[in-house]
Design a protein around this motif. Structure first.
Motif, PDB file in Angstrom:
ATOM      1  N   GLY A   1      11.667  23.599  -3.434  1.00  0.00           N
ATOM      2  CA  GLY A   1      10.718  24.243  -3.484  1.00  0.00           C
ATOM      3  C   GLY A   1       9.984  22.688  -3.746  1.00  0.00           C
ATOM      4  N   GLN A   2       9.808  21.734  -3.096  1.00  0.00           N
ATOM      5  CA  GLN A   2       8.529  20.397  -3.318  1.00  0.00           C
ATOM      6  C   GLN A   2       7.896  20.831  -2.320  1.00  0.00           C
ATOM      7  N   ARG A   3       6.543  20.380  -3.473  1.00  0.00           N
ATOM      8  CA  ARG A   3       5.482  20.726  -2.750  1.00  0.00           C
ATOM      9  C   ARG A   3       4.832  20.056  -1.597  1.00  0.00           C
ATOM     10  N   GLN A   4       5.423  18.795  -1.451  1.00  0.00           N
ATOM     11  CA  GLN A   4       5.359  17.780  -0.458  1.00  0.00           C
ATOM     12  C   GLN A   4       6.079  18.294   0.573  1.00  0.00           C
ATOM     13  N   ILE A   5       6.402  19.199   0.747  1.00  0.00           N
ATOM     14  CA  ILE A   5       6.957  19.542   2.170  1.00  0.00           C
ATOM     15  C   ILE A   5       5.801  20.664   2.942  1.00  0.00           C
TER      16      ILE A   5
ATOM     17  N   SER B   1       6.422  11.156   1.756  1.00  0.00           N
ATOM     18  CA  SER B   1       7.289  10.604   0.907  1.00  0.00           C
ATOM     19  C   SER B   1       8.814  10.974   0.614  1.00  0.00           C
ATOM     20  N   PRO B   2       9.486  10.076   0.851  1.00  0.00           N
ATOM     21  CA  PRO B   2      10.573  10.051   0.923  1.00  0.00           C
ATOM     22  C   PRO B   2      11.084  11.159  -0.385  1.00  0.00           C
ATOM     23  N   MET B   3      12.210  11.180   0.224  1.00  0.00           N
ATOM     24  CA  MET B   3      13.038  13.024  -0.253  1.00  0.00           C
ATOM     25  C   MET B   3      14.443  13.034  -0.180  1.00  0.00           C
ATOM     26  N   LEU B   4      15.601  12.580  -1.638  1.00  0.00           N
ATOM     27  CA  LEU B   4      16.699  12.848  -1.259  1.00  0.00           C
ATOM     28  C   LEU B   4      17.660  14.281  -2.015  1.00  0.00           C
ATOM     29  N   GLY B   5      15.794  15.467  -2.572  1.00  0.00           N
ATOM     30  CA  GLY B   5      16.329  16.538  -2.838  1.00  0.00           C
ATOM     31  C   GLY B   5      16.328  17.300  -2.224  1.00  0.00           C
ATOM     32  N   PHE B   6      17.823  17.716  -2.122  1.00  0.00           N
ATOM     33  CA  PHE B   6      17.438  18.598  -1.067  1.00  0.00           C
ATOM     34  C   PHE B   6      18.874  19.823  -0.675  1.00  0.00           C
TER      35      PHE B   6
ATOM     36  N   ALA C   1      16.893   2.834   8.329  1.00  0.00           N
ATOM     37  CA  ALA C   1      15.980   2.933   9.520  1.00  0.00           C
ATOM     38  C   ALA C   1      15.122   3.927   8.593  1.00  0.00           C
ATOM     39  N   LEU C   2      15.338   4.250   7.495  1.00  0.00           N
ATOM     40  CA  LEU C   2      14.431   4.766   6.550  1.00  0.00           C
ATOM     41  C   LEU C   2      13.527   3.951   5.319  1.00  0.00           C
ATOM     42  N   GLY C   3      13.603   2.498   5.305  1.00  0.00           N
ATOM     43  CA  GLY C   3      12.641   1.908   5.222  1.00  0.00           C
ATOM     44  C   GLY C   3      11.920   1.914   6.068  1.00  0.00           C
TER      45      GLY C   3
ATOM     46  N   PRO D   1       0.453   3.799  -8.934  1.00  0.00           N
ATOM     47  CA  PRO D   1       0.601   2.540  -8.855  1.00  0.00           C
ATOM     48  C   PRO D   1       2.187   1.862  -8.799  1.00  0.00           C
ATOM     49  N   HIS D   2       2.374   1.225  -7.836  1.00  0.00           N
ATOM     50  CA  HIS D   2       3.491   0.307  -8.202  1.00  0.00           C
ATOM     51  C   HIS D   2       5.088  -0.067  -9.462  1.00  0.00           C
ATOM     52  N   HIS D   3       5.442   0.397 -10.010  1.00  0.00           N
ATOM     53  CA  HIS D   3       6.675   0.197 -10.917  1.00  0.00           C
ATOM     54  C   HIS D   3       7.831  -0.801 -10.776  1.00  0.00           C
ATOM     55  N   ARG D   4       7.248  -2.368 -10.671  1.00  0.00           N
ATOM     56  CA  ARG D   4       9.057  -2.577 -10.428  1.00  0.00           C
ATOM     57  C   ARG D   4       9.323  -3.896 -10.818  1.00  0.00           C
ATOM     58  N   LEU D   5      11.013  -3.419 -10.901  1.00  0.00           N
ATOM     59  CA  LEU D   5      11.914  -4.290 -11.691  1.00  0.00           C
ATOM     60  C   LEU D   5      10.912  -5.826 -11.333  1.00  0.00           C
TER      61      LEU D   5
ATOM     62  N   ARG E   1       0.906  -1.472  -0.161  1.00  0.00           N
ATOM     63  CA  ARG E   1      -0.026   0.041  -0.077  1.00  0.00           C
ATOM     64  C   ARG E   1       0.923   1.484  -0.113  1.00  0.00           C
ATOM     65  N   ARG E   2       1.812   1.156   0.955  1.00  0.00           N
ATOM     66  CA  ARG E   2       3.397   2.370   0.287  1.00  0.00           C
ATOM     67  C   ARG E   2       3.886   2.529  -0.527  1.00  0.00           C
ATOM     68  N   ARG E   3       3.049   4.295  -1.032  1.00  0.00           N
ATOM     69  CA  ARG E   3       3.319   5.175  -2.076  1.00  0.00           C
ATOM     70  C   ARG E   3       4.116   6.326  -2.285  1.00  0.00           C
ATOM     71  N   SER E   4       4.660   7.002  -3.084  1.00  0.00           N
ATOM     72  CA  SER E   4       5.379   8.355  -2.562  1.00  0.00           C
ATOM     73  C   SER E   4       4.244   9.181  -2.553  1.00  0.00           C
ATOM     74  N   ILE E   5       3.178   9.946  -1.522  1.00  0.00           N
ATOM     75  CA  ILE E   5       2.228  10.955  -1.861  1.00  0.00           C
ATOM     76  C   ILE E   5       2.611  12.134  -1.609  1.00  0.00           C
ATOM     77  N   TRP E   6       1.748  13.362  -2.823  1.00  0.00           N
ATOM     78  CA  TRP E   6       2.861  14.370  -2.608  1.00  0.00           C
ATOM     79  C   TRP E   6       1.544  15.504  -2.648  1.00  0.00           C
ATOM     80  N   ALA E   7       0.325  15.108  -1.417  1.00  0.00           N
ATOM     81  CA  ALA E   7      -0.292  15.601  -1.105  1.00  0.00           C
ATOM     82  C   ALA E   7      -1.225  14.759  -0.338  1.00  0.00           C
TER      83      ALA E   7
HETATM   84  C1  FMN Z   1      15.877   7.884  -0.831  1.00  0.00           C
HETATM   85  C2  FMN Z   1      14.779   8.148  -1.440  1.00  0.00           C
HETATM   86  C3  FMN Z   1      14.435   9.590  -2.279  1.00  0.00           C
HETATM   87  C4  FMN Z   1      14.083   9.945  -3.059  1.00  0.00           C
HETATM   88  N1  FMN Z   1      13.908  11.095  -3.596  1.00  0.00           N
HETATM   89  C5  FMN Z   1      12.320  12.085  -3.961  1.00  0.00           C
HETATM   90  C6  FMN Z   1      12.769  13.159  -3.629  1.00  0.00           C
HETATM   91  O1  FMN Z   1      13.730  14.300  -3.817  1.00  0.00           O
HETATM   92  N2  FMN Z   1      11.674  14.100  -4.864  1.00  0.00           N
HETATM   93  C7  FMN Z   1      10.128  13.179  -5.436  1.00  0.00           C
HETATM   94  O2  FMN Z   1       9.702  13.873  -5.611  1.00  0.00           O
HETATM   95  N3  FMN Z   1      10.471  11.605  -4.982  1.00  0.00           N
HETATM   96  C8  FMN Z   1      11.465  11.155  -4.022  1.00  0.00           C
HETATM   97  N4  FMN Z   1      12.046   9.837  -4.304  1.00  0.00           N
HETATM   98  C9  FMN Z   1      10.180   9.018  -4.365  1.00  0.00           C
HETATM   99  C10 FMN Z   1      10.978   7.878  -5.320  1.00  0.00           C
HETATM  100  O3  FMN Z   1      10.956   9.070  -6.895  1.00  0.00           O
HETATM  101  C11 FMN Z   1       9.702   6.620  -5.292  1.00  0.00           C
HETATM  102  O4  FMN Z   1       9.778   6.252  -3.852  1.00  0.00           O
HETATM  103  C12 FMN Z   1       9.671   5.617  -6.378  1.00  0.00           C
HETATM  104  O5  FMN Z   1       9.451   6.314  -7.514  1.00  0.00           O
HETATM  105  C13 FMN Z   1       8.719   4.680  -6.365  1.00  0.00           C
HETATM  106  O6  FMN Z   1       7.455   5.120  -6.127  1.00  0.00           O
HETATM  107  P1  FMN Z   1       6.600   4.812  -4.656  1.00  0.00           P
HETATM  108  O7  FMN Z   1       7.206   5.187  -3.531  1.00  0.00           O
HETATM  109  O8  FMN Z   1       5.162   5.635  -5.288  1.00  0.00           O
HETATM  110  O9  FMN Z   1       6.378   3.422  -4.369  1.00  0.00           O
HETATM  111  C14 FMN Z   1      12.610   9.428  -3.176  1.00  0.00           C
HETATM  112  C15 FMN Z   1      12.292   7.209  -2.918  1.00  0.00           C
HETATM  113  C16 FMN Z   1      13.178   7.141  -1.556  1.00  0.00           C
HETATM  114  C17 FMN Z   1      13.450   5.925  -1.291  1.00  0.00           C
END
Ligand code: FMN
Length: 205
Positions: free
Chosen positions: A72-76, A155-160, A139-141, A192-196, A16-22
């Protein structure tokens, strides 16, 4: 977005976990964040050093500073809280005594501390901190799954820019910032998840 009162299995939380921005504006109760971090803190680490540290940011001005540090990532700004996950090996090694298992007898305890000392003796500060950052991603996982289990989206982020994040939160300059994680009740479903496929990732020999 699905929320649930029954605890999810690991498989359910991962599915169920997915990255969520809103997110909805509702604050995340401190007790929920503490429950999520308590699970996160169960993550394993080499030598059990547990170098991860967390800052939970809910203050609007600090979130603004984080958003600016994160392009400026909007999820923050959109999320009621952002968890800043960083690692601090200087702190972990200075307090290594606290992580040796209490069941060890005195001589083995001293031995465990000596192994840690030996392992890091030849490594400089940067190498130690890089090593700690790797532990941080374990720990992040856990954090992402624990949040899902508690019915929150993330929503995890490394873009900062890590220096700007550290300056905003008064973090010491030597610490790596592993990730920012926005957290709240999501108001979108995410992709939806897109995985290898597994055969691309794993080899049985
Ligand atoms: C360590 C890490 C850093 C990430 N950094 C960003 C980010 O800076 N901005 C963003 O929009 N998504 C970021 N993501 C989200 C990934 O793009 C996303 O996890 C991946 O596409 C898989 O999608 P899902 O999380 O919905 O399963 C990051 C994910 C991880 C695990």
């Amino acid at each position: 977005v699905t929320t649930t009162t029954r605890a999810l299995t690991v498989t359910e939380a991962a599915s169920r976990r997915r990255s969520i921005w809103a997110y909805a504006p509702d604050l995340v109760p401190r007790a929920d964040i503490e429950a999520i971090l308590a699970v996160t803190a169960l993550a394993p680490s080499a030598f059990n050093l547990q170098p991860w540290r967390f800052v939970i940011v809910q203050d609007a001005r600090l979130k603004q500073a984080l958003a600016e540090a994160a392009h400026g990532q909007r999820q923050i700004l959109g999320a009621p809280a952002v968890i800043v996950l960083y690692t601090d090996m200087r702190d972990a090694l200075a307090n290594a005594d606290a992580i040796v298992h209490p069941s060890l007898p005195e001589d083995r305890r001293a031995g465990a501390l000596r192994s840690i000392e030996r392992f890091f003796a030849g490594k400089g500060d940067d190498e130690r901190e890089d090593w700690g950052a790797q532990q941080g991603y374990i720990a992040l996982g856990y954090l992402l799954l624990a949040a899902a289990e508690h019915g929150y989206q993330t929503s995890p982020m490394l873009g900062f820019d890590a220096d700007r994040v550290k300056a905003a939160l008064d973090l010491p300059s030597h610490v790596p910032v592993a990730a920012l994680v926005s957290i709240g009740r999501g108001v979108e479903d995410g992709r939806p998840h897109h995985r290898l496929p597994l055969e691309r990732l794993a080899r049985f020999v």
